[in-house]
Design a protein around this motif. Structure first.
Motif, PDB file in Angstrom:
ATOM      1  N   ARG A   1       1.679   6.323  -1.817  1.00  0.00           N
ATOM      2  CA  ARG A   1       0.553   5.426  -1.591  1.00  0.00           C
ATOM      3  C   ARG A   1      -0.004   4.923  -2.918  1.00  0.00           C
ATOM      4  NH1 ARG A   1      -5.262   7.410  -0.299  1.00  0.00           N
ATOM      5  NH2 ARG A   1      -5.614   5.652  -1.695  1.00  0.00           N
TER       6      ARG A   1
ATOM      7  N   GLN B   1       0.820  -1.219   0.000  1.00  0.00           N
ATOM      8  CA  GLN B   1       0.000   0.000   0.000  1.00  0.00           C
ATOM      9  C   GLN B   1       0.846   1.259   0.000  1.00  0.00           C
ATOM     10  OE1 GLN B   1      -1.724  -1.211   3.650  1.00  0.00           O
ATOM     11  NE2 GLN B   1      -3.704  -1.798   2.759  1.00  0.00           N
ATOM     12  N   PHE B   2       2.007   1.195   0.666  1.00  0.00           N
ATOM     13  CA  PHE B   2       2.841   2.382   0.839  1.00  0.00           C
ATOM     14  C   PHE B   2       4.300   2.066   0.526  1.00  0.00           C
ATOM     15  CE2 PHE B   2      -0.670   2.817   3.910  1.00  0.00           C
ATOM     16  CZ  PHE B   2      -1.183   4.052   3.523  1.00  0.00           C
TER      17      PHE B   2
ATOM     18  N   GLN C   1       3.531  12.172   0.020  1.00  0.00           N
ATOM     19  CA  GLN C   1       3.635  13.157   1.090  1.00  0.00           C
ATOM     20  C   GLN C   1       5.076  13.194   1.591  1.00  0.00           C
ATOM     21  OE1 GLN C   1       1.503  15.324   2.378  1.00  0.00           O
ATOM     22  NE2 GLN C   1      -0.268  14.704   1.149  1.00  0.00           N
TER      23      GLN C   1
ATOM     24  N   SER D   1      -1.494  13.222   5.693  1.00  0.00           N
ATOM     25  CA  SER D   1      -1.838  14.404   4.886  1.00  0.00           C
ATOM     26  C   SER D   1      -2.131  15.628   5.738  1.00  0.00           C
ATOM     27  CB  SER D   1      -3.046  14.095   3.994  1.00  0.00           C
ATOM     28  OG  SER D   1      -2.776  13.020   3.121  1.00  0.00           O
TER      29      SER D   1
ATOM     30  N   TRP E   1      -3.261   7.525   5.721  1.00  0.00           N
ATOM     31  CA  TRP E   1      -2.948   8.555   4.731  1.00  0.00           C
ATOM     32  C   TRP E   1      -3.557   9.909   5.123  1.00  0.00           C
ATOM     33  CZ3 TRP E   1       0.641   8.997   1.306  1.00  0.00           C
ATOM     34  CH2 TRP E   1       0.549   9.983   0.316  1.00  0.00           C
TER      35      TRP E   1
ATOM     36  N   GLU F   1      -6.395   4.114   4.526  1.00  0.00           N
ATOM     37  CA  GLU F   1      -6.892   5.450   4.207  1.00  0.00           C
ATOM     38  C   GLU F   1      -6.810   6.369   5.428  1.00  0.00           C
ATOM     39  OE1 GLU F   1      -7.549   6.682   1.392  1.00  0.00           O
ATOM     40  OE2 GLU F   1      -7.812   4.952   0.079  1.00  0.00           O
TER      41      GLU F   1
END
Length: 311
Positions: A288, A149-150, A171, A305, A301, A298
């Motif tokens: 991501r 995912q990351f 990010q 963010s 994230w 999510e």
């Protein structure tokens, strides 16, 4: 598929077991909540699929034939295995949906990632975490193949990678700096120094390294177009940790992340080979997946963010 390539309906198997247990078509159909004519058709269809009669209908109660007696325990085993497979598949799905998967470059998995993860966990219940540590190129592959995912890696605006080129969301978590370092001589001066009017022995990153990509992209603009030609490359590797080990052995100078060598510089086991210059600032970035992810991913994230990661 069975004889004649006929399809098999799993409902027929449950019907078979109900009839084998009750010995009566009417009661078995009732137990299965099926009209008796439809139930009888199911049993006949199953027998056609197997290719033999499974029930002796001449007596009361209805009894299993020899074939039916052989079929029954094998069928019970198959259905039990199917149920176990269903349960395990759902458990694997639930675990995957509830877990976080990261790919991190080797150096950041040793330095930044544990500390950053601890700060995030103080704000978010994360559940199971899966982490792969590899070169930058391999981490990018894992993201492009949607296997994580990351991705956590170093980055620089002047040296975009494949995730930048394909528009993956990113990010900036923190900053780092590549510092030229060397083992010291007996007087504490660098064994291998920059700007000393000679061609220093240099330990460099391979093509699979993100830090290597940054250094190759930035050295002309940062240090001059003749800079690369002035170096004597003596060792190449993917990983900053290995270059650090070679630098500690006095094999040459290397541009290493401050996050990796800060303790070495404080203790004097490594010294600045550039007299405070020749440094390259870099970002620590989190990329991501482009598609929607599991709720916990999510949520992570969103936290990043908002700048609430604590990095």
């Amino acid at each position: 598929m069975g004889p004649g390539n006929r399809p098999l309906d799993l409902e027929w198997l449950e019907d078979f077991l109900a009839l084998a247990e009750s010995g009566n078509f009417s009661r078995a159909a009732q137990a299965r909540s099926i009209a008796q004519p439809a139930f009888s058709r199911h049993i006949r269809s199953l027998e056609e699929w197997v290719g033999v009669d499974l029930f002796d209908r001449s007596g009361h109660p209805t009894a299993l034939t020899a074939a039916g007696k052989r079929f029954q325990p094998l069928l019970q085993e198959v259905l039990a295995d199917l149920e176990a497979a269903r349960i395990k598949a759902r458990a694997a799905h639930d675990l995957d949906a509830a877990s976080l998967s990261f790919a991190a470059t080797h150096v950041l998995s040793l330095t930044f990632f544990p500390r950053w993860l601890g700060s995030v966990e103080s704000r978010l219940s994360m559940g199971p975490i899966q982490t792969v540590s590899d070169s930058s190129y391999a981490c990018e592959d894992l993201m492009l193949q949607r296997r994580v995912q990351f991705v956590l890696c170093h980055g620089h605006a002047g040296a975009p990678g494949r995730l930048d080129d394909t528009g993956y969301p990113v990010q900036r978590l923190s900053e780092d700096v590549l510092v030229p370092v060397s083992a010291p001589d007996a007087n504490g001066a660098p064994l291998h120094a920059l700007g000393a009017g000679q061609s220093p022995s240099v330990l460099v990153y391979s093509d699979a390294s993100g830090l290597g990509r940054i250094m190759r992209a930035m050295q002309d603009s940062e240090f001059g177009k003749d800079f690369a030609a002035s170096l004597s490359i003596v060792f190449t590797a993917h990983h900053a940790a290995l270059l650090r080990t070679m630098a500690l052995e006095g094999r040459g100078l290397a541009w290493l992340p401050m996050s990796l060598v800060a303790d070495d510089l404080r203790s004097g086991t490594l010294v600045d080979a550039g007299a405070g210059g020749w440094r390259v600032p870099v970002d620590i970035r989190l990329y991501r997946q482009q598609a929607h992810m599991a709720p916990v991913a999510e949520a992570l994230w969103a936290l990043v963010s908002e700048g609430a990661s604590g990095a």
